[in-house]
Scaffold this active site. Sequence first.
Site, short mmCIF file in Angstrom:
data_model
loop_
_atom_site.label_atom_id
_atom_site.label_comp_id
_atom_site.label_asym_id
_atom_site.label_seq_id
_atom_site.Cartn_x
_atom_site.Cartn_y
_atom_site.Cartn_z
N LYS A 10 0.82 -1.21 0.00
CA LYS A 10 0.00 0.00 0.00
C LYS A 10 0.86 1.26 0.00
CE LYS A 10 -3.73 -2.52 2.24
NZ LYS A 10 -3.06 -3.80 2.02
N GLU B 119 -1.36 6.53 8.43
CA GLU B 119 -1.95 7.60 7.64
C GLU B 119 -3.04 8.26 8.47
OE1 GLU B 119 -3.50 5.68 4.20
OE2 GLU B 119 -5.32 5.00 5.18
N HIS C 75 -12.23 -3.24 11.32
CA HIS C 75 -11.79 -2.88 9.98
C HIS C 75 -12.06 -3.99 8.96
CE1 HIS C 75 -9.98 0.62 11.78
NE2 HIS C 75 -9.34 -0.17 12.62
N GLU D 153 -10.23 0.84 -3.78
CA GLU D 153 -10.98 1.29 -2.61
C GLU D 153 -10.71 2.75 -2.32
OE1 GLU D 153 -10.09 -1.32 0.64
OE2 GLU D 153 -11.21 -2.99 -0.25
N GLU E 141 -6.51 1.93 -1.37
CA GLU E 141 -5.67 0.85 -1.83
C GLU E 141 -6.33 0.18 -3.01
OE1 GLU E 141 -5.96 -1.14 1.96
OE2 GLU E 141 -6.94 -2.86 0.99
N ASN F 202 -6.92 -3.67 -4.37
CA ASN F 202 -6.82 -5.09 -4.07
C ASN F 202 -6.72 -5.85 -5.39
OD1 ASN F 202 -7.03 -5.08 -1.17
ND2 ASN F 202 -9.12 -4.37 -1.47
N ARG G 253 -7.07 -8.73 -6.54
CA ARG G 253 -7.70 -10.04 -6.39
C ARG G 253 -9.20 -9.86 -6.41
NH1 ARG G 253 -9.65 -9.31 -1.30
NH2 ARG G 253 -8.39 -8.11 0.16
#
Length: 696
Positions: free
Chosen positions: A116, A191, A226, A266, A279, A281, A283
């Site tokens: 990331k 962050e 999360h 995302e 980020e 992903n 997949r």
Amino acid sequence: MISNLLVANRGEIACRVFRTCRERGIGTVAVFSDADADALHVREADTAVRLPGSAPADTYLRGDLIVKAALAAGADAVHPGYGFLSENAEFARAVLDAGLVWVGPPPEAIEAMASKTRAKELMAAAGVPLLAPVDAESVTEADLPLLVKAAAGGGGRGMRVVRQLPDFADELAAASAEARSAFGDGEVFAEPYVERGRHVEVQILADAHATVWALGTRDCSLQRRHQKVIEESPAPGLPAELRATLTDAAVAAARAVEYRGAGTVEFLISPAGRAYFLEMNTRLQVEHPVTEEVFGVDLVALQLALSEGAKLPESPPPTRGHAVEARLYAEDPAQGWAPQPGRIHELMVRGVGGSGGGAGAGSAHAGGDVFPGGDGDGLPGGGAAGGDHHPGHGDRPRIRVDAGYGPGDRVGVHYDSMLAKVVAWAPTRAEAVRLLGDALRRARVHGPVTNRELLVRSLRHPDFAAGRVDTGFYERHLGALTAPEAEDRNARHAALAAALADAARRGHRLGGWRNLPSQPQTKSYGDHEVRYHRTRDGFRVEDDAVRAVAVAPHRVTLEVDGVLRHFDIAEYGGDHGGDHVYVDGPTVSYRLLAHPRFTDPRTAPAPGSLLAPMPGTVVRIADGIGEGSAVTAGQPLVWLEAMKMEHRITSPASGTLTALHATPGSQVEVGALLAVVTPASAPDTAPDTAQEDTSA
């Protein structure tokens, strides 16, 4: 063409990929750890290969063993699923180097996006808006609150919110340890944490011919630890301009790394409506079914076709209706989301439109066509006449169940506790939400404690109904959503039905005579004590508003205030059975603890005992403590790892640690004595299982 596919994963996603393979005439190979030897995905595969051990690091994170398994089983392709090695570029290269087809993006794209920190640098160069990382070496009060995140992997593991500066170093270390355990990579970064932000993502699909699809938006804001709990598509209430910003940024991200296959970009949407890249992903996502239902595509089939070189049509199919997904977990939300291992006795979700059913049986995805209409080069078609992109369904509301467990399966301590995903599609959001809530409410879930009731209450919450959702939803509402009802008459009637069914099973016959005791029979379930009389004609209840109409060992009909109510009752031997009774009514279900008439005082633990709230592994003991140490109320003493998450066991009171039985590396069962704290003043302190999930 792919002929035999190995899925380098377990549970629900392995079963999901196998289902599409069966529909496409592709053979299937499973891999399994020792803990998964009898798992559903192993039973559903054509062949299976053992990975010795149980811990993820010894099994599903061993890329070398998985490649060997594929070659040994005669597979010619590997699908990584999600989690584990799904975003590991070295594993992708190893698959390709072995001469196998990799059903995923190029290793270079994974490498660019899987970290990331590197992904943010790349997205900044591409002009995608993002939150700038904070230098962990120079964090100040002005930087708070912060979100510590794992650089590799996802699923909420290796993530912490830090609101106080003294906690930063410990949370950084804990996040790194959890990330290393889950993904084999302990790199973390920090962050800014955006309060009350929305988690919105865009599904992308790209071929090797420069075509990139943005398949709408998904809102995944309802999260615990999360990790997503309820997802939906399309994301409600987004202005057209913001939707365009998100899809354009997602396509730009895919093009920046020459992406191929399925992926998700995302974003975090601030309360002011500003979008930030979180980020990518690389997949398939857990929540991909809501996109499938709305677009009428099979994303797994598209992954397979694209890995074979197929070309996408210029534009994706149109959308229709709304889909909402709820993740059914074996966990107790009222106890800090504590995982609940154990055996599943029954898992049944009744659906409409023919797509619901028993968990593990599989359920059809939307339509079953890779791309209805068949206008893509190499993409199977054959959509319904007239271009209906939900062949066989049309506009009928429907329930879909994607499960990784079935009756008789055991939820272990080594892996994620998700049992199934339940998805509802309907023409409108309100209809889909109502349908999903009803399906969950009527589901039969017998075994470990689950989050089913939380899901139903969440779907019915006025903020969710209005689309007012953000990532802090459960922080604000969890107490109300998990609180027992002040006057739950249904629970009392369920307890009565359980008692009558028990009496019917046991009977009171002595030879040819029926024993009719004159005193009322008393039985306790949970917080309810019920009293009844056995009569020559059946049973009489000590409640003027309730009449026992029909009583059988597994079904009881009560008349309550003139209304007939039917209850199905089940008991099971072994764990999560015997002392628990499951009562399913038409609109509500209960898992009731049956109390014995007499208790053995010798079985009661000593006051101040810290008991393991779940089976797991002791991973850490607080620094500097030992027998005789002074401790304070709420002080973390022992860390347990269960289902890939760490849980802190805290002191129930201030006092002295008079016993410490836990040792790092030891395996403990639920209820095991970890330590004893003698309070400074309150000698009657009860045994404690206080624990705090450290992933939040």
